[in-house]
Motif scaffolding. Structure first.
Motif, PDB file in Angstrom:
ATOM      1  N   ILE A  90      10.177  56.175  50.699  1.00  0.00           N
ATOM      2  CA  ILE A  90      10.225  55.678  52.073  1.00  0.00           C
ATOM      3  C   ILE A  90      11.438  56.269  52.760  1.00  0.00           C
ATOM      4  N   ASP A  91      11.188  56.964  53.869  1.00  0.00           N
ATOM      5  CA  ASP A  91      12.248  57.641  54.590  1.00  0.00           C
ATOM      6  C   ASP A  91      12.804  56.681  55.624  1.00  0.00           C
ATOM      7  N   PHE A  92      13.947  56.060  55.273  1.00  0.00           N
ATOM      8  CA  PHE A  92      14.502  55.056  56.184  1.00  0.00           C
ATOM      9  C   PHE A  92      15.529  55.714  57.076  1.00  0.00           C
ATOM     10  N   SER A  93      15.157  55.900  58.346  1.00  0.00           N
ATOM     11  CA  SER A  93      16.067  56.595  59.261  1.00  0.00           C
ATOM     12  C   SER A  93      16.567  55.614  60.310  1.00  0.00           C
ATOM     13  N   LEU A  94      17.882  55.431  60.364  1.00  0.00           N
ATOM     14  CA  LEU A  94      18.455  54.463  61.315  1.00  0.00           C
ATOM     15  C   LEU A  94      18.227  54.850  62.774  1.00  0.00           C
ATOM     16  N   PRO A  95      18.445  56.121  63.161  1.00  0.00           N
ATOM     17  CA  PRO A  95      18.192  56.466  64.570  1.00  0.00           C
ATOM     18  C   PRO A  95      16.757  56.195  64.987  1.00  0.00           C
ATOM     19  N   VAL A 101      13.044  50.241  68.062  1.00  0.00           N
ATOM     20  CA  VAL A 101      13.371  48.885  68.495  1.00  0.00           C
ATOM     21  C   VAL A 101      13.661  48.851  69.989  1.00  0.00           C
ATOM     22  N   SER A 102      14.389  49.887  70.489  1.00  0.00           N
ATOM     23  CA  SER A 102      14.718  49.851  71.910  1.00  0.00           C
ATOM     24  C   SER A 102      13.467  50.036  72.766  1.00  0.00           C
ATOM     25  N   PHE A 103      12.552  50.887  72.318  1.00  0.00           N
ATOM     26  CA  PHE A 103      11.304  51.056  73.076  1.00  0.00           C
ATOM     27  C   PHE A 103      10.504  49.761  73.091  1.00  0.00           C
ATOM     28  N   ALA A 104      10.424  49.102  71.914  1.00  0.00           N
ATOM     29  CA  ALA A 104       9.662  47.856  71.827  1.00  0.00           C
ATOM     30  C   ALA A 104      10.321  46.776  72.664  1.00  0.00           C
ATOM     31  N   ALA A 105      11.680  46.728  72.623  1.00  0.00           N
ATOM     32  CA  ALA A 105      12.391  45.709  73.397  1.00  0.00           C
ATOM     33  C   ALA A 105      12.132  45.892  74.882  1.00  0.00           C
ATOM     34  N   LEU A 106      12.133  47.156  75.324  1.00  0.00           N
ATOM     35  CA  LEU A 106      11.863  47.445  76.730  1.00  0.00           C
ATOM     36  C   LEU A 106      10.467  46.965  77.116  1.00  0.00           C
ATOM     37  N   ALA A 107       9.502  47.239  76.211  1.00  0.00           N
ATOM     38  CA  ALA A 107       8.123  46.828  76.486  1.00  0.00           C
ATOM     39  C   ALA A 107       8.040  45.310  76.581  1.00  0.00           C
ATOM     40  N   CYS A 108       8.675  44.580  75.614  1.00  0.00           N
ATOM     41  CA  CYS A 108       8.622  43.120  75.622  1.00  0.00           C
ATOM     42  C   CYS A 108       9.243  42.580  76.898  1.00  0.00           C
ATOM     43  N   PHE A 109      10.422  43.122  77.247  1.00  0.00           N
ATOM     44  CA  PHE A 109      11.106  42.655  78.438  1.00  0.00           C
ATOM     45  C   PHE A 109      10.241  42.857  79.671  1.00  0.00           C
ATOM     46  N   MET A 110       9.604  44.028  79.715  1.00  0.00           N
ATOM     47  CA  MET A 110       8.760  44.366  80.853  1.00  0.00           C
ATOM     48  C   MET A 110       7.588  43.405  80.954  1.00  0.00           C
ATOM     49  N   VAL A 111       6.954  43.123  79.823  1.00  0.00           N
ATOM     50  CA  VAL A 111       5.807  42.215  79.833  1.00  0.00           C
ATOM     51  C   VAL A 111       6.249  40.850  80.338  1.00  0.00           C
TER      52      VAL A 111
END
Lengths: 168, 470
Positions: A90-95, A101-111
């Motif tokens: 499993i390639d765990f990449s922090l960036p 997470v930031s894209f999902a957070a933006l989507a949630c906030f927008m909704v």
């Protein structure tokens, strides 16, 4: 249908979608991951059906579950030389995590900020396939034709690269 | 029915693209290129002759900007016509050219429609139609691994940023509740508007090869056939920049936050492109880096967020396209490395002197037209109060002279074992191809003339653009 009754299938389908997506990320075998993705896409189609958007559900099944998932499996089949290659660490990449997470957070906030703009109840009848077809070939005819040109270009490119034509 | 006449130019080009796909039946590459060049030239003229309605297909396409829309559509078709004339004379790096001609024409249709697109869906699809052929063109030498690697990098980067842009456009749709162009109704805090704008701009800036979306360009340029680079690095950039500033002027909210983000990209792009261009010994790589710095100058105008800034940004990209097209066509027939072009002035004086004109225009040396483009964006940014970025940009334009003179020195001094003594021409992409040097030379001279002559009418052109964007 009372809200509670509708909530139960929604919760089941929603959890299935999220669960399958998580399993896709955490399975080490790429073939398994592809199948988890397929399952996640199918349960999304169920969510659309629950919103009585039959056409969207159908498209989701045909395009995503049908075409895209099969394409992914084809790619896996064509690129793996040995069965053992399918298992990857499993390639765990922090960036990547931060970006997702930031894209999902933006989507949630927008909704959340857009929710008041929508009516409390859905229209009793969602537009069916007939209305959709009429709309597609009258108002949206230009985008529709443009999309067909893009596909033609992709086809020409694919034939060129796959060596279907003599290149000199 | 009559209002659809405005799309006749696009239809002419589209028909030519389909004809080029079936060029086997007509006689081959040269016929395809000639048909394409003739059709594009015809389209460039017909644009001015047909009646222009306000809008078409609801408001999917609007022509309210009058002369500007016509000028840009005609200009794109005209440049494509010149490019295809050159292809008819010289071929496409010695490989089968008819598919490339068809793809060029498809991309031109997308670009021409993109100029008048005024709906988020049309915008996205036109942009894809304009860039999709570019992926194939950049990897057109299918046997060359470097070309394919560059094309793959380009494809992945471009598709990824297109998706980010689609994500941003979906927010615009969510907030406005419809897809036609109208000022964004920001639901929520103001930073949401900035976030949405940044997401949308990512798609455009990567098409303009601005930093930080630039890393694929030098490799792709070096590997791809020079004729493909000539089209992709020049003509296919004009429509996206106009679509971008139109979106900024009509839909996206402008704010200090957004300007700051764009300005940071600009201040990174300009020195990065110019310093990297200084050390190149291959004109194709140098053009890639100079394109990155040009995107930086363009963003100075965008960050100014005034009609004057937007207008000069479009003008800069358009005239840069003319000069880069010319320079890359010279490279395509004479070879790209400094060793290839050593002593060019003795072998092909016309090409060498034209290249000097292009290079001066690219670095913005007066009286070439590139100077007026740079002057426009710099003065717009200065008036908007960006003193330090303008200072950096001006200093960097002086440094930019270095890479132009490196190429000129290479052309005007014989290299070691220079071929001009033996009379053997330098390696050329298309040695086996039936050539018409006179026709190719004419195209190159015409482009050099444009690089010089457009400077005379730079002022009226910029004010026309400015009027349409305010």
């Amino acid at each position: 249908m009372s809200p509670t009754v509708a909530l139960i299938p929604f919760a089941i389908l929603g959890l299935l979608t999220l669960g399958c997506a998580a399993m896709m990320l955490f399975s080490r075998n790429v073939v398994h991951a592809a199948f988890w993705m397929l399952a996640s896409m199918v349960s999304t189609a169920g969510l659309y059906l629950l919103l009585s958007a039959e056409f969207l559900a159908l498209v989701q099944l045909l395009v995503y579950a049908g075409a895209v998932a099969v394409l992914v499996l084809f790619v896996v089949m064509l690129t793996l030389r040995r069965r053992a290659d399918a298992v990857r660490p499993i390639d765990f990449s922090l960036p990547a995590l931060a970006l997702a997470v930031s894209f999902a957070a933006l989507a949630c906030f927008m909704v959340l900020s857009l929710v008041p703009a929508y009516p409390d109840s859905l229209p009793s009848v969602a537009p069916g396939v007939t209305e959709l077809g009429l709309e597609l070939f009258s108002t949206w005819v230009l985008p529709f034709e443009l999309a067909s040109l893009i596909l033609l270009v992709a086809l020409v490119g694919a034939v060129w690269w796959s060596g279907g034509v003599k290149r000199s | 029915m009559q209002q659809y006449a405005v799309l006749i130019p696009e239809l002419i080009v589209l028909v030519a693209a389909l004809v080029a796909l079936f060029a086997d039946l007509l006689g081959g590459d040269r016929v395809a290129a000639m048909v394409g060049a003739a059709a594009a030239a015809m389209a460039a003229v017909v644009v001015w002759l047909v009646p222009v309605p306000e809008a078409l297909f609801g408001s999917m396409l609007t022509f309210t900007h009058g002369t500007t829309t016509l000028m840009l559509r005609s200009g794109i078709a005209g440049l494509t016509s010149l490019f295809l004339l050159w292809v008819a004379a010289r071929g496409w790096a010695g490989v089968r050219a008819r598919e490339a001609v068809a793809l060029t024409l498809f991309s031109t249709v997308g670009s021409m429609l993109l100029i008048s697109a005024s709906d988020l869906v049309t915008l996205f699809l036109c942009l894809e139609l304009a860039t999709m052929p570019a992926y194939v063109l950049m990897g057109y030498s299918a046997e060359d691994k470097r070309s394919l690697e560059g094309a793959l990098k380009y494809f992945l980067m471009s598709v990824l940023t297109s998706l980010v842009m689609a994500y941003g456009l979906s927010f615009v749709f969510g907030m406005n509740q419809h897809t036609s162009y109208s000022p964004l109704q920001v639901a929520g805090p103001a930073w949401l508007g900035v976030a949405v704008s940044v997401l949308v701009l990512v798609g455009f800036l990567s098409k303009m090869t601005a930093a930080p979306f630039h890393y694929w360009v030098p490799d792709a340029n070096e590997g791809a056939p020079s004729a493909s680079v000539a089209f992709v690095a020049a003509i296919s950039k004009i429509a996206p920049v106009y679509a971008m500033v139109r979106l900024l002027a009509e839909v996206l909210p402008t704010s200090d936050g957004l300007s700051r983000v764009v300005m940071i990209c600009a201040v990174v792009s300009i020195p990065l492109g110019i310093f990297a261009a200084l050390v190149q010994t291959d004109v194709r790589r140098m053009v890639a880096y100079s394109g990155i710095s040009m995107a930086g100058y363009m963003m100075l105008g965008v960050a100014a967020a005034t009609p004057a800034g937007y207008a000069s940004a479009v003008f800069l990209v358009a005239v840069y396209a003319v000069s880069v097209l010319g320079l890359m066509l010279v490279v395509a027939q004479e070879g790209g490395t400094f060793a290839d072009i050593a002593g060019l002035v003795k072998r092909r004086p016309v090409a060498a002197w034209s290249a000097v004109v292009y290079l001066f225009s690219i670095i913005g040396f007066p009286p070439m037209v590139g100077f007026y483009g740079k002057l426009g964006v710099l003065s717009a940014a200065y008036r908007a109060g960006y003193f330090i970025p303008v200072l950096i940009a001006v200093l960097m334009s002086v440094v930019a002279g270095g890479y132009a003179f490196a190429v000129i020195r290479a052309m005007f001094t014989p290299g070691e074992g220079a071929p001009e003594e033996t009379g053997i021409p330098a390696p050329v992409d298309a040695t086996e191809y039936p050539q018409a040097p006179a026709l190719a030379g004419t195209v190159i001279v015409v482009l050099a003339g444009l690089s010089l002559g457009l400077g005379l009418i730079a002022e009226p052109l910029i004010s026309l653009l400015q009027a349409s964007l305010s």
